[in-house]
Design an enzyme around this catalytic site. Structure first.
Site: not given
Ligand code: GLA
Length: 340
Positions: A132, A241
């Protein structure tokens, strides 16, 4: 039914789940993993705040417990994660009460990488090296998030992390992992970032699409577009995820919208999203793993986020650890593709 997800999709990709020690210690979860999954990820145990809470102290217990289970059961493992703006111990950015110097931050990251990979290289086939790092709204001119890593280390710290990882873990696949990177500006920025790494010879092998999605999102078109664009870069793709929330993001903070029991109409729509994910991904040989963020609806981070205490049902197995109907459908779809 004796057929399993991992067998049904074995010609296409690994089937993974993110877990904690607590979840694994519940017999039903361990049984589901043995039957259906071929890969696991430590949900938290390898993050810096868990595994390296103080400069001179590593907490190995939880990751050791999970890696030995993986070894015993012959499971592949994804390693998660090194450079991330969350769940990173503060000490790493500090020198006494002052901000640590850039040189020292690089050295600390290098030491951390070598210690963790030395212990777990034998188990882990793919690492999320950077997580991220892109923030298209509030980032810098290239889209880099203004995190402490970035503010102290500069964008060079990301190149350094990948290069150090290649030296420390030469046989593993190295991933950049992100959320919302299947669409719009985040997709463009991720593609641009990966191209720049590849052009400059920085070692990166794949993109992680986290896949924290919703009962009505994404559709096949969005998925296909993203998988095309990443495949065109010649790198691997893993869905790292996946969970499919029964709330849409825009409902996130609207406490009036709480469901007090499982919303069956949305579970039906959720099925379609899961089916689209698997059947679309299967058309792209670059996709090597589909991992869900959890196993059964009994334990999901979405019960605490983005609205604390709001129950969610985003996974493939229900609160009683039974297969949701979608599991059988996914197995059927997988077998169809093996046969033809
Ligand atoms: C992010 C991180 C994961 C995890 C999930 C939610 O996407 O990459 O490690 O924290 O959020 O639990």
């Amino acid at each position: 039914m004796n057929k399993s997800l991992k067998d049904a999709w074995s010609k296409s990709f690994k089937i993974g789940a993110a877990i904690s020690r607590k979840v694994l210690e519940i017999q039903e979860n361990a049984d589901i993993i043995r039957k259906h999954f071929s890969s696991i990820t430590c949900g938290n145990a390898m993050k810096i705040s868990c595994i390296h809470p103080k400069e001179d102290f590593y907490f190995w217990d939880e990751a050791d417990f999970i890696t030995s289970f993986a070894k015993r059961e012959g499971l592949a493992m994804r390693g998660h994660t090194f450079v991330w703006h969350n769940q990173t111990s503060d000490w790493i950015f500090l020198d006494g009460n002052e901000e640590v110097s850039k040189t020292k931050l690089f050295k600390r990251l290098e030491d951390h990488i070598y210690s963790v990979t030395r212990r777990y290289n034998e188990f882990v086939y793919a690492w999320d090296v950077i997580n991220e790092a892109i923030d298209v709204e509030k980032g810098d001119e290239y889209g880099f998030r203004l995190s402490k890593w970035y503010k102290i280390g500069g964008k060079e710290i990301y190149d350094f992390a990948f290069k150090t990882m290649r030296e420390a873990s030469p046989n593993a696949k190295l991933f950049y992992n992100d959320y919302n990177n299947e669409r719009d500006a985040k997709l463009d920025t991720n593609v641009r970032y990966l191209s720049s790494l590849l052009d400059r010879g920085i070692p990166v092998d794949g993109i992680g699409i986290q896949g924290h999605w919703y009962y009505d999102y994404p559709d096949e078109k969005i998925l296909r577009n993203a998988l095309e664009r990443y495949s065109a870069l010649g790198i691997e793709i893993e869905l790292t995820e996946v969970d499919v929330s029964v709330y849409h993001w825009v409902e996130a903070n609207d406490r009036k919208d709480f469901f007090t029991s499982r919303p069956e109409d949305r579970i039906v729509k959720q099925e379609k999203v899961f089916l689209d994910i698997f059947t679309t991904a299967c058309d792209y040989p670059a996709v090597k793993n589909i991992t869900t963020w959890g196993i059964a609806d009994k334990h999901t981070w979405l019960d605490h986020f983005p609205v604390a205490g709001r129950k969610n049902w985003p996974l493939l197995f229900d609160e009683q650890y039974n297969e949701k109907p979608v599991v059988e459908k996914l197995i059927e779809e997988g077998y169809k593709r093996i046969l033809f």
